[in-house]
Design a protein around this motif. Structure first.
Motif, PDB file in Angstrom:
ATOM      1  N   MET A   1     -23.580 -16.290  -5.585  1.00  8.06           N
ATOM      2  CA  MET A   1     -22.493 -16.875  -6.773  1.00  8.06           C
ATOM      3  C   MET A   1     -22.551 -15.871  -7.849  1.00  8.06           C
ATOM      4  SD  MET A   1     -20.746 -19.216  -5.282  1.00  8.06           S
ATOM      5  CE  MET A   1     -19.455 -19.832  -6.975  1.00  8.06           C
ATOM      6  N   LEU A   2     -23.349 -14.561  -7.479  1.00  8.34           N
ATOM      7  CA  LEU A   2     -23.710 -14.409  -8.590  1.00  8.34           C
ATOM      8  C   LEU A   2     -22.860 -13.400  -8.765  1.00  8.34           C
ATOM      9  CD1 LEU A   2     -27.348 -12.522  -7.785  1.00  8.34           C
ATOM     10  CD2 LEU A   2     -26.984 -14.005  -9.589  1.00  8.34           C
ATOM     11  N   PRO A   3     -22.685 -12.816 -10.173  1.00  8.90           N
ATOM     12  CA  PRO A   3     -21.207 -12.376 -10.538  1.00  8.90           C
ATOM     13  C   PRO A   3     -20.689 -10.811  -9.987  1.00  8.90           C
ATOM     14  CG  PRO A   3     -23.333 -11.326 -12.859  1.00  8.90           C
ATOM     15  CD  PRO A   3     -23.934 -13.102 -11.230  1.00  8.90           C
ATOM     16  N   GLU A   4     -21.951  -9.964  -9.634  1.00  5.20           N
ATOM     17  CA  GLU A   4     -21.703  -9.605  -8.667  1.00  5.20           C
ATOM     18  C   GLU A   4     -21.046  -9.472  -7.412  1.00  5.20           C
ATOM     19  OE1 GLU A   4     -26.197  -9.179  -8.242  1.00  5.20           O
ATOM     20  OE2 GLU A   4     -24.458  -9.983 -10.026  1.00  5.20           O
TER      21      GLU A   4
ATOM     22  N   ILE B   1     -16.693  -9.882 -11.507  1.00  4.00           N
ATOM     23  CA  ILE B   1     -17.327 -10.626 -12.286  1.00  4.00           C
ATOM     24  C   ILE B   1     -17.767  -9.101 -13.482  1.00  4.00           C
ATOM     25  CG2 ILE B   1     -18.260 -12.246 -13.876  1.00  4.00           C
ATOM     26  CD1 ILE B   1     -15.618 -13.226 -13.023  1.00  4.00           C
ATOM     27  N   THR B   2     -18.427  -8.421 -12.677  1.00  2.00           N
ATOM     28  CA  THR B   2     -19.324  -7.919 -12.775  1.00  2.00           C
ATOM     29  C   THR B   2     -18.592  -6.182 -12.812  1.00  2.00           C
ATOM     30  OG1 THR B   2     -22.006  -8.810 -11.931  1.00  2.00           O
ATOM     31  CG2 THR B   2     -21.114  -5.902 -12.612  1.00  2.00           C
ATOM     32  N   HIS B   3     -17.625  -6.513 -12.580  1.00  2.00           N
ATOM     33  CA  HIS B   3     -17.173  -4.564 -12.153  1.00  2.00           C
ATOM     34  C   HIS B   3     -15.745  -4.986 -13.713  1.00  2.00           C
ATOM     35  CE1 HIS B   3     -13.964  -2.404 -11.337  1.00  2.00           C
ATOM     36  NE2 HIS B   3     -13.739  -2.920 -11.161  1.00  2.00           N
ATOM     37  N   ILE B   4     -15.317  -6.054 -14.147  1.00  2.00           N
ATOM     38  CA  ILE B   4     -14.188  -6.451 -15.069  1.00  2.00           C
ATOM     39  C   ILE B   4     -14.955  -6.362 -16.033  1.00  2.00           C
ATOM     40  CG2 ILE B   4     -12.672  -8.238 -15.819  1.00  2.00           C
ATOM     41  CD1 ILE B   4     -12.004  -9.734 -13.186  1.00  2.00           C
ATOM     42  N   SER B   5     -16.670  -6.952 -16.145  1.00  2.00           N
ATOM     43  CA  SER B   5     -17.481  -6.961 -17.411  1.00  2.00           C
ATOM     44  C   SER B   5     -17.348  -5.690 -17.617  1.00  2.00           C
ATOM     45  CB  SER B   5     -18.891  -7.373 -17.363  1.00  2.00           C
ATOM     46  OG  SER B   5     -18.166  -9.205 -17.144  1.00  2.00           O
ATOM     47  N   ALA B   6     -17.784  -4.820 -17.256  1.00  2.00           N
ATOM     48  CA  ALA B   6     -18.282  -3.163 -17.161  1.00  2.00           C
ATOM     49  C   ALA B   6     -16.989  -2.570 -17.490  1.00  2.00           C
ATOM     50  CB  ALA B   6     -18.377  -3.016 -15.777  1.00  2.00           C
ATOM     51  N   MET B   7     -15.668  -2.763 -16.940  1.00  2.00           N
ATOM     52  CA  MET B   7     -14.428  -1.871 -17.064  1.00  2.00           C
ATOM     53  C   MET B   7     -14.028  -2.497 -18.469  1.00  2.00           C
ATOM     54  SD  MET B   7     -12.698  -0.255 -15.289  1.00  2.00           S
ATOM     55  CE  MET B   7     -10.871  -0.573 -15.987  1.00  2.00           C
ATOM     56  N   LEU B   8     -14.428  -3.122 -19.277  1.00  2.00           N
ATOM     57  CA  LEU B   8     -13.120  -4.175 -20.394  1.00  2.00           C
ATOM     58  C   LEU B   8     -14.355  -3.756 -21.402  1.00  2.00           C
ATOM     59  CD1 LEU B   8     -11.237  -7.401 -19.861  1.00  2.00           C
ATOM     60  CD2 LEU B   8     -10.873  -4.553 -19.825  1.00  2.00           C
ATOM     61  N   TYR B   9     -16.067  -4.041 -21.503  1.00  2.00           N
ATOM     62  CA  TYR B   9     -17.391  -3.760 -21.909  1.00  2.00           C
ATOM     63  C   TYR B   9     -18.369  -3.479 -22.264  1.00  2.00           C
ATOM     64  CZ  TYR B   9     -14.317  -7.790 -23.565  1.00  2.00           C
ATOM     65  OH  TYR B   9     -12.944  -8.702 -23.886  1.00  2.00           O
ATOM     66  N   GLY B  10     -19.131  -3.389 -20.532  1.00  2.00           N
ATOM     67  CA  GLY B  10     -19.907  -2.500 -20.396  1.00  2.00           C
ATOM     68  C   GLY B  10     -19.542  -0.910 -20.166  1.00  2.00           C
ATOM     69  N   ALA B  11     -20.952  -0.807 -18.909  1.00  2.00           N
ATOM     70  CA  ALA B  11     -20.640   0.232 -19.228  1.00  2.00           C
ATOM     71  C   ALA B  11     -19.860   1.484 -18.280  1.00  2.00           C
ATOM     72  CB  ALA B  11     -22.083   0.657 -17.754  1.00  2.00           C
ATOM     73  N   LEU B  12     -18.645   1.580 -17.606  1.00  2.00           N
ATOM     74  CA  LEU B  12     -17.824   1.695 -17.784  1.00  2.00           C
ATOM     75  C   LEU B  12     -16.798   2.543 -18.900  1.00  2.00           C
ATOM     76  CD1 LEU B  12     -16.091   0.069 -14.493  1.00  2.00           C
ATOM     77  CD2 LEU B  12     -17.613   2.757 -14.615  1.00  2.00           C
ATOM     78  N   ASN B  13     -16.869   1.166 -19.536  1.00  2.00           N
ATOM     79  CA  ASN B  13     -16.163   1.309 -20.787  1.00  2.00           C
ATOM     80  C   ASN B  13     -16.907   2.484 -21.918  1.00  2.00           C
ATOM     81  OD1 ASN B  13     -13.925   0.054 -22.866  1.00  2.00           O
ATOM     82  ND2 ASN B  13     -15.847  -0.553 -24.415  1.00  2.00           N
ATOM     83  N   LYS B  14     -17.938   2.362 -21.973  1.00  2.00           N
ATOM     84  CA  LYS B  14     -18.622   3.044 -22.840  1.00  2.00           C
ATOM     85  C   LYS B  14     -18.702   4.910 -22.077  1.00  2.00           C
ATOM     86  CE  LYS B  14     -22.440  -0.094 -24.255  1.00  2.00           C
ATOM     87  NZ  LYS B  14     -23.536  -0.531 -23.927  1.00  2.00           N
ATOM     88  N   GLU B  15     -19.291   4.583 -21.027  1.00  2.00           N
ATOM     89  CA  GLU B  15     -18.284   5.499 -20.742  1.00  2.00           C
ATOM     90  C   GLU B  15     -17.266   7.004 -20.585  1.00  2.00           C
ATOM     91  OE1 GLU B  15     -19.213   5.290 -16.263  1.00  2.00           O
ATOM     92  OE2 GLU B  15     -20.916   5.209 -16.397  1.00  2.00           O
ATOM     93  N   PHE B  16     -16.037   5.756 -20.959  1.00  2.00           N
ATOM     94  CA  PHE B  16     -15.100   6.217 -21.618  1.00  2.00           C
ATOM     95  C   PHE B  16     -14.564   6.645 -22.655  1.00  2.00           C
ATOM     96  CE2 PHE B  16     -10.836   6.208 -22.167  1.00  2.00           C
ATOM     97  CZ  PHE B  16      -9.743   6.787 -21.215  1.00  2.00           C
ATOM     98  N   ASN B  17     -15.150   5.743 -23.682  1.00  2.00           N
ATOM     99  CA  ASN B  17     -15.021   5.869 -24.902  1.00  2.00           C
ATOM    100  C   ASN B  17     -15.801   7.189 -25.132  1.00  2.00           C
ATOM    101  OD1 ASN B  17     -14.262   3.505 -25.717  1.00  2.00           O
ATOM    102  ND2 ASN B  17     -16.223   3.009 -25.789  1.00  2.00           N
ATOM    103  N   ILE B  18     -17.434   7.506 -24.710  1.00  2.00           N
ATOM    104  CA  ILE B  18     -17.658   8.868 -24.536  1.00  2.00           C
ATOM    105  C   ILE B  18     -16.718  10.341 -24.457  1.00  2.00           C
ATOM    106  CG2 ILE B  18     -19.415  10.523 -23.810  1.00  2.00           C
ATOM    107  CD1 ILE B  18     -21.412   7.874 -24.091  1.00  2.00           C
ATOM    108  N   PHE B  19     -16.259  10.136 -23.199  1.00  2.00           N
ATOM    109  CA  PHE B  19     -15.503  10.772 -22.577  1.00  2.00           C
ATOM    110  C   PHE B  19     -14.162  11.292 -23.267  1.00  2.00           C
ATOM    111  CE2 PHE B  19     -10.588  11.224 -20.258  1.00  2.00           C
ATOM    112  CZ  PHE B  19     -10.906  12.509 -20.179  1.00  2.00           C
ATOM    113  N   TYR B  20     -13.568  10.148 -24.136  1.00  2.00           N
ATOM    114  CA  TYR B  20     -12.321   9.767 -25.349  1.00  2.00           C
ATOM    115  C   TYR B  20     -12.917  11.348 -26.588  1.00  2.00           C
ATOM    116  CZ  TYR B  20      -8.998   9.014 -28.507  1.00  2.00           C
ATOM    117  OH  TYR B  20      -7.250   8.880 -29.576  1.00  2.00           O
TER     118      TYR B  20
END
Length: 198
Positions: free
Chosen positions: A16-19, A95-114
């Motif tokens: 039941m952990l978010p990942e 849940i971990t993936h969605i959080s990363a996509m919208l707010y976390g590591a994946l979102n930050k990586e894309f902001n740097i890319f942009y």
């Protein structure tokens, strides 16, 4: 940490952990039927409660704050009852993936890319370099489109956020890539005369 995030339901099991939990998952506890509807974005009071500045951001970016469930069928339960997974329609959307996509590591990586993209002289890039950059954008765009299309995801918050970020990718592609990609394709396309034998 139990009780520190205003949780209503606590399950002590690694499954039941978010990942390990995905949006759309359907669980049963006795006669109760629940469906995961998205990550829970805690309020900033968790920083104060835990005497830890940054706990709010960490929970939002990682899914550590838990997740929301909609009740499909009401009932009763008690400590010690077993929760069973009955359905998983979106196994890649944890849940971990969605959080990363919208707010976390994946979102930050894309902001740097942009930010880097805006400082790139795209008219000086060749077709291969453009294709690599465009591929990164396309993957982000496709992932967001898939996310905002999930009907089980809470529409008034997460699906709307995914849609906004998807639209931003579309605009980025339109303004930053389309003119240069068309120019490169035009430049590299041979001028074939239909009257000549090939």
């Amino acid at each position: 940490l139990r009780g520190g995030f205003a949780e209503n339901f606590v399950v002590n099991h690694e499954s039941m952990l978010p990942e390990n939990v995905c949006v759309g998952d359907v669980y049963e506890v006795n006669d109760i039927v629940m469906q995961v509807s998205g990550p829970r974005c805690s309020c900033k009071q968790v920083d104060k409660h835990h005497h830890s500045i940054g706990m709010f951001e960490y929970a939002k970016e990682t899914g550590f704050g838990g997740y929301f469930m909609r009740i499909l069928q009401g009932g009763t339960c008690a400590a010690g009852d077993t929760m069973k997974l009955k359905k998983r329609p979106h196994p890649k959307q944890s849940i971990t993936h969605i959080s990363a996509m919208l707010y976390g590591a994946l979102n930050k990586e894309f902001n740097i890319f942009y930010r880097n993209l805006r400082n790139t002289k795209m008219n000086e890039m060749n077709a291969t370099e453009l294709a690599i950059l465009h591929g990164a954008l396309a993957r982000r765009k496709d992932a967001l489109y898939e996310l905002q299309s999930i009907q089980e995801l809470m529409p008034d918050f997460y699906r709307n956020t995914a849609m906004e970020k998807y639209q931003a990718c579309v605009e980025m592609e339109k303004h930053h890539f389309s003119p240069f990609m068309a120019s490169v394709i035009s430049t590299n396309t041979p001028n074939l005369d239909s009257n000549n034998d090939t």
